[in-house]
Write an enzyme that holds these catalytic residues in place. Structure first.
Site, PDB file in Angstrom:
ATOM      1  N   GLY A 102      15.810  76.491 -50.767  1.00 46.20           N
ATOM      2  CA  GLY A 102      16.110  76.209 -49.360  1.00 46.20           C
ATOM      3  C   GLY A 102      15.603  77.215 -48.356  1.00 46.20           C
TER       4      GLY A 102
ATOM      5  CD  GLU B 250      21.402  80.909 -49.468  1.00 54.03           C
ATOM      6  OE1 GLU B 250      20.419  80.207 -49.173  1.00 54.03           O
ATOM      7  OE2 GLU B 250      22.248  80.550 -50.274  1.00 54.03           O
ATOM      8  CG  ASP B 251      19.299  77.212 -47.352  1.00 56.39           C
ATOM      9  OD1 ASP B 251      20.273  77.894 -47.722  1.00 56.39           O
ATOM     10  OD2 ASP B 251      18.974  76.149 -47.912  1.00 56.39           O
TER      11      ASP B 251
ATOM     12  CG  ASP C 214      28.821  74.126 -46.316  1.00 54.89           C
ATOM     13  OD1 ASP C 214      28.456  73.287 -45.479  1.00 54.89           O
ATOM     14  OD2 ASP C 214      29.796  73.948 -47.061  1.00 54.89           O
ATOM     15  CB  SER C 215      32.030  76.653 -49.154  1.00 52.90           C
ATOM     16  OG  SER C 215      31.174  77.169 -50.161  1.00 52.90           O
ATOM     17  N   GLY C 216      30.509  79.379 -48.139  1.00 52.52           N
ATOM     18  CA  GLY C 216      30.411  80.824 -48.356  1.00 52.52           C
ATOM     19  C   GLY C 216      30.376  81.202 -49.825  1.00 52.52           C
TER      20      GLY C 216
ATOM     21  CE  LYS D 231      26.241  72.390 -42.539  1.00 55.23           C
ATOM     22  NZ  LYS D 231      26.380  71.440 -43.672  1.00 55.23           N
TER      23      LYS D 231
ATOM     24  CG  PHE E 231      24.063  67.581 -45.637  1.00 50.92           C
ATOM     25  CD1 PHE E 231      24.771  68.455 -46.450  1.00 50.92           C
ATOM     26  CD2 PHE E 231      22.752  67.281 -45.975  1.00 50.92           C
ATOM     27  CE1 PHE E 231      24.182  69.019 -47.576  1.00 50.92           C
ATOM     28  CE2 PHE E 231      22.157  67.841 -47.102  1.00 50.92           C
ATOM     29  CZ  PHE E 231      22.877  68.705 -47.902  1.00 50.92           C
TER      30      PHE E 231
ATOM     31  NE  ARG F 213      13.844  71.626 -51.632  1.00 54.69           N
ATOM     32  CZ  ARG F 213      15.042  72.208 -51.725  1.00 54.69           C
ATOM     33  NH1 ARG F 213      15.468  72.987 -50.760  1.00 54.69           N
ATOM     34  NH2 ARG F 213      15.804  72.013 -52.781  1.00 54.69           N
TER      35      ARG F 213
HETATM   36  P1  IMP Z   1      27.890  77.179 -49.829  1.00 54.45           P
HETATM   37  O1  IMP Z   1      27.916  77.844 -51.165  1.00 54.45           O
HETATM   38  O2  IMP Z   1      28.920  76.062 -49.731  1.00 54.45           O
HETATM   39  O3  IMP Z   1      28.029  78.149 -48.670  1.00 54.45           O
HETATM   40  O4  IMP Z   1      26.531  76.428 -49.699  1.00 54.45           O
HETATM   41  C1  IMP Z   1      25.373  77.101 -49.498  1.00 54.45           C
HETATM   42  C2  IMP Z   1      24.175  76.361 -50.039  1.00 54.45           C
HETATM   43  O5  IMP Z   1      24.372  74.949 -49.987  1.00 54.45           O
HETATM   44  C3  IMP Z   1      22.962  76.636 -49.187  1.00 54.45           C
HETATM   45  O6  IMP Z   1      22.203  77.651 -49.768  1.00 54.45           O
HETATM   46  C4  IMP Z   1      22.250  75.320 -49.177  1.00 54.45           C
HETATM   47  O7  IMP Z   1      21.276  75.295 -50.195  1.00 54.45           O
HETATM   48  C5  IMP Z   1      23.263  74.281 -49.451  1.00 54.45           C
HETATM   49  N1  IMP Z   1      23.693  73.609 -48.202  1.00 54.45           N
HETATM   50  C6  IMP Z   1      24.851  73.766 -47.525  1.00 54.45           C
HETATM   51  N2  IMP Z   1      24.907  72.996 -46.434  1.00 54.45           N
HETATM   52  C7  IMP Z   1      23.737  72.325 -46.404  1.00 54.45           C
HETATM   53  C8  IMP Z   1      23.163  71.375 -45.482  1.00 54.45           C
HETATM   54  O8  IMP Z   1      23.737  70.967 -44.441  1.00 54.45           O
HETATM   55  N3  IMP Z   1      21.930  70.926 -45.800  1.00 54.45           N
HETATM   56  C9  IMP Z   1      21.237  71.327 -46.891  1.00 54.45           C
HETATM   57  N4  IMP Z   1      21.728  72.210 -47.772  1.00 54.45           N
HETATM   58  C10 IMP Z   1      22.961  72.707 -47.526  1.00 54.45           C
HETATM   59 MG    MG Z   2      20.454  77.398 -50.760  1.00 52.50          MG
END
Ligand code: IMP
Ligand code: MG
Length: 191
Positions: free
Chosen positions: A55, A111-112, A115-117, A143, A164, A177
């Site tokens: 990403g 990172e791209d 979200d949850s962290g 986010k 998303f 992508r």
């Molecule tokens: P987390 O572990 O929930 O914080 O998610 C982080 C990872 O989920 C990122 O590195 C992304 O690859 C993917 N991700 C989270 N939200 C999105 C989104 O809106 N679009 C695409 N990928 C996402």
């Molecule tokens: Mg990612």
């Protein structure tokens, strides 16, 4: 192969694959600012910039070209989504054994999106356990309303709402992508 197609860029605010949430020019401006900020913060230090595949690949290559410091390039492949639109909570790391040595070095995780962290927290801990001089986190998108783990973010490109998103490296089921801008998945899926 047809050669009649035009570019996938934004035209009059309306992109070929859906309306842009963040257009290419806005992305470029913000990435330049982040590069300047990182350049200023790392005076006299060398950075090991670790891009998180897939990403962050596009953001990463744009960002490192805006950082005017000695810099070592590395990548790590992590994932917890597997085609879904929210985390499984279980982060996988692929091929860590050939990673650049980070002990005593300044690590910048790129990172791209956070979200949850869960992913960023996992990565921070992974690098902190290797005895680095420092670990900093950089994400193009944040986010904040989705956060489950309060992970420190040192550099954030944009805060976005709970939608998303795809494009500029980010996917849904490995698609989109290559879009040169960021769009909401709902928009790109419209016929
Ligand atoms: P987390 O572990 O929930 O914080 O998610 C982080 C990872 O989920 C990122 O590195 C992304 O690859 C993917 N991700 C989270 N939200 C999105 C989104 O809106 N679009 C695409 N990928 C996402
Ligand atoms: Mg990612």
């Amino acid at each position: 192969m047809s050669t009649s197609g035009t570019s996938a860029g934004t035209k009059g605010g309306r992109a070929r694959f859906g309306k842009a949430l963040i257009d290419a020019a806005t992305l470029a401006r913000r990435v330049e600012q982040l590069g300047k900020q990182i350049t200023a913060d790392y005076e006299g230090r060398e950075i090991v910039a670790v891009g998180i595949l897939k990403g962050a690949a596009l953001f990463y290559t744009d960002l490192v070209r805006q950082i005017r410091r000695p810099l070592i390039v590395d990548f790590l492949r992590a994932g917890s989504y597997g085609g879904r639109t929210s985390t499984s909570g279980d982060v996988r790391i692929v091929a860590d054994d050939e990673a650049v040595e980070v002990a005593g070095r300044h690590v910048l995780i790129v990172e791209d999106i956070v979200d949850s962290g869960v992913t960023m927290q996992y990565l921070r801990k992974l690098f902190l356990a290797k005895g680095p001089a420092s670990v900093a986190t950089c994400t193009l998108l944040d986010k904040p309303t989705r956060r489950r783990i309060d992970v420190p973010l040192d550099y954030v490109g944009f805060s976005v709402a709970d939608v998303f998103v795809v494009g500029y490296g980010m996917d849904h089921g490995e698609r989109y992508r290559n879009l040169p801008y960021i769009a909401a998945l709902d928009e790109v899926q419209k016929p």
